[in-house]
Design a protein around this motif. Structure first.
Motif, PDB file in Angstrom:
ATOM      1  N   GLU A   9       0.821  -1.205   0.000  1.00 24.91           N
ATOM      2  CA  GLU A   9       0.000   0.000   0.000  1.00 24.91           C
ATOM      3  C   GLU A   9       0.857   1.258   0.000  1.00 24.91           C
ATOM      4  O   GLU A   9       0.475   2.271  -0.601  1.00 24.91           O
ATOM      5  CB  GLU A   9      -0.929  -0.022   1.215  1.00 24.91           C
ATOM      6  CG  GLU A   9      -1.934  -1.166   1.197  1.00 24.91           C
ATOM      7  CD  GLU A   9      -2.857  -1.135   2.399  1.00 24.91           C
ATOM      8  OE1 GLU A   9      -2.750  -0.176   3.201  1.00 24.91           O
ATOM      9  OE2 GLU A   9      -3.686  -2.058   2.558  1.00 24.91           O
ATOM     10  N   ASP A  16       0.521   4.084  -2.828  1.00 20.20           N
ATOM     11  CA  ASP A  16       0.207   5.477  -2.499  1.00 20.20           C
ATOM     12  C   ASP A  16       1.280   6.426  -3.015  1.00 20.20           C
ATOM     13  O   ASP A  16       0.966   7.533  -3.468  1.00 20.20           O
ATOM     14  CB  ASP A  16       0.049   5.629  -0.986  1.00 20.20           C
ATOM     15  CG  ASP A  16      -1.166   4.893  -0.450  1.00 20.20           C
ATOM     16  OD1 ASP A  16      -2.090   4.616  -1.256  1.00 20.20           O
ATOM     17  OD2 ASP A  16      -1.195   4.568   0.749  1.00 20.20           O
ATOM     18  N   GLU A  49      -8.213   7.839  -6.112  1.00 18.89           N
ATOM     19  CA  GLU A  49      -8.924   6.964  -5.187  1.00 18.89           C
ATOM     20  C   GLU A  49      -9.515   5.768  -5.925  1.00 18.89           C
ATOM     21  O   GLU A  49      -9.494   4.636  -5.410  1.00 18.89           O
ATOM     22  CB  GLU A  49     -10.026   7.742  -4.471  1.00 18.89           C
ATOM     23  CG  GLU A  49     -10.672   6.979  -3.333  1.00 18.89           C
ATOM     24  CD  GLU A  49      -9.685   6.616  -2.232  1.00 18.89           C
ATOM     25  OE1 GLU A  49      -9.886   5.563  -1.589  1.00 18.89           O
ATOM     26  OE2 GLU A  49      -8.709   7.379  -2.031  1.00 18.89           O
ATOM     27  N   ARG A  97      -6.647   3.450  -6.752  1.00 12.79           N
ATOM     28  CA  ARG A  97      -6.174   2.767  -5.539  1.00 12.79           C
ATOM     29  C   ARG A  97      -7.101   1.604  -5.180  1.00 12.79           C
ATOM     30  O   ARG A  97      -6.650   0.513  -4.826  1.00 12.79           O
ATOM     31  CB  ARG A  97      -6.095   3.752  -4.380  1.00 12.79           C
ATOM     32  CG  ARG A  97      -5.463   3.184  -3.123  1.00 12.79           C
ATOM     33  CD  ARG A  97      -5.384   4.237  -2.032  1.00 12.79           C
ATOM     34  NE  ARG A  97      -4.560   3.783  -0.921  1.00 12.79           N
ATOM     35  CZ  ARG A  97      -5.010   3.023   0.069  1.00 12.79           C
ATOM     36  NH1 ARG A  97      -6.286   2.629   0.066  1.00 12.79           N
ATOM     37  NH2 ARG A  97      -4.202   2.632   1.046  1.00 12.79           N
ATOM     38  N   ARG A 108       0.535   9.358  -5.649  1.00  8.43           N
ATOM     39  CA  ARG A 108       0.798  10.727  -5.208  1.00  8.43           C
ATOM     40  C   ARG A 108       1.699  11.470  -6.186  1.00  8.43           C
ATOM     41  O   ARG A 108       1.568  12.682  -6.384  1.00  8.43           O
ATOM     42  CB  ARG A 108       1.425  10.699  -3.808  1.00  8.43           C
ATOM     43  CG  ARG A 108       1.631  12.063  -3.195  1.00  8.43           C
ATOM     44  CD  ARG A 108       1.990  11.973  -1.731  1.00  8.43           C
ATOM     45  NE  ARG A 108       3.062  11.042  -1.461  1.00  8.43           N
ATOM     46  CZ  ARG A 108       2.919   9.854  -0.864  1.00  8.43           C
ATOM     47  NH1 ARG A 108       1.719   9.450  -0.488  1.00  8.43           N
ATOM     48  NH2 ARG A 108       3.950   9.066  -0.644  1.00  8.43           N
TER      49      ARG A 108
END
Length: 275
Positions: A18, A22, A44, A47, A26
């Protein structure tokens, strides 16, 4: 029928998965192949899709992950016992041992107990006798003896405390430090294996998955993860093709059956020939 099995990602390694995901999302706009993030699919949604497709993504780095797990388990397994100096385990032959050490320990423990008990008895009896209207002459002697045992008790307590302190210091000086690393730092070999797995997971797993999701205009974020993404193995079972027994056969006329012809038993013997 064949099956490609994804490696089981341990819970302690899911945080790394994760964290890498991320970080990629990002900094997606810093990568030329991920600049379309946010136009059709936001971070989102991507993800969520990647977390639902953990198995096929991690399969792309299966070899590095298995190597990392093996090296990590070997580093955590207890190594061979460290030999301790003989002087720690075995007493010196020149020093008194056996009954001498045991007697000293017994005296050190019993001296405060016995001395305190005697002090209480002699002081109590002596002061009770001195409280009488005509105290006996030996009342002062009992009080003096009681105070003597009180002093012996104090000396015994001090000696016992000193012995305990010396024993604790001696044991702490001979204690072996723990071999496992603390503070979250990993051995060099484990750290290198972990970094190799993370790099393979990023380059061969996450980035191809995200590129395929962004390039496919029919991708639905709410749908299950796609099963045919480029550069990622297909996870699951392939169903064999079975054909019906009638499929492919030449269709012809069905066989027909005719009933046998039976003649009527209209005959009257040799004198009556059949009509």
């Amino acid at each position: 029928m064949h099956m490609n099995s994804a490696p089981h990602l341990l819970s302690e390694d899911r945080a790394d998965f994760e964290r890498i995901l991320d970080d990629v999302l990002r900094n997606a706009h810093d990568r030329p192949d991920l600049t379309s993030v946010g136009e059709r699919l936001n971070t989102e949604q991507l993800r969520t899709m990647a977390l639902n497709a953990t198995a096929p993504i991690t399969t792309a780095a299966a070899a590095e992950y298995e190597h990392y797990r093996k090296i990590r388990e070997e580093s955590r397994s207890p190594g061979p016992s460290v030999p301790v100096r003989d002087s720690v385990l075995e007493p010196d032959a020149s020093e008194p041992t056996g009954s001498g050490a045991g007697l000293t320990a017994v005296v050190t423990v019993l001296l405060p107990v016995l001395g305190g008990t005697a002090a209480v008895i002699f002081l109590l009896v002596g002061y009770l006798l001195k409280a009488l209207s005509r105290p006996p002459a030996f009342a002062d002697s009992l009080v003096a003896v009681g105070w003597f045992f009180g002093a012996v008790t104090a000396i015994g307590i001090l000696a016992a405390a000193t012995g305990l302190l010396i024993t604790a210091l001696r044991n702490s000086s001979t204690q072996l430090p723990a071999e496992e690393p603390t503070g979250g730092e990993l051995p060099d070999e484990v750290a290198r294996a972990r970094e190799a797995w993370r790099h393979a997971l990023l380059e061969r797993g996450l980035l191809p998955f995200l590129r395929a999701a962004l390039a496919d205009p029919s991708t639905d974020p709410a749908a299950p993860p796609p099963r045919s993404i480029k550069h990622l193995p297909k996870i699951g079972y392939s169903r064999p093709d079975f054909t019906s027994p009638d499929e492919g056969a030449t269709t012809g006329q069905r066989p027909s059956f005719t009933s046998p012809d039976f003649t009527s038993p209209d005959f009257g013997g040799p004198d009556h020939p059949p009509e």
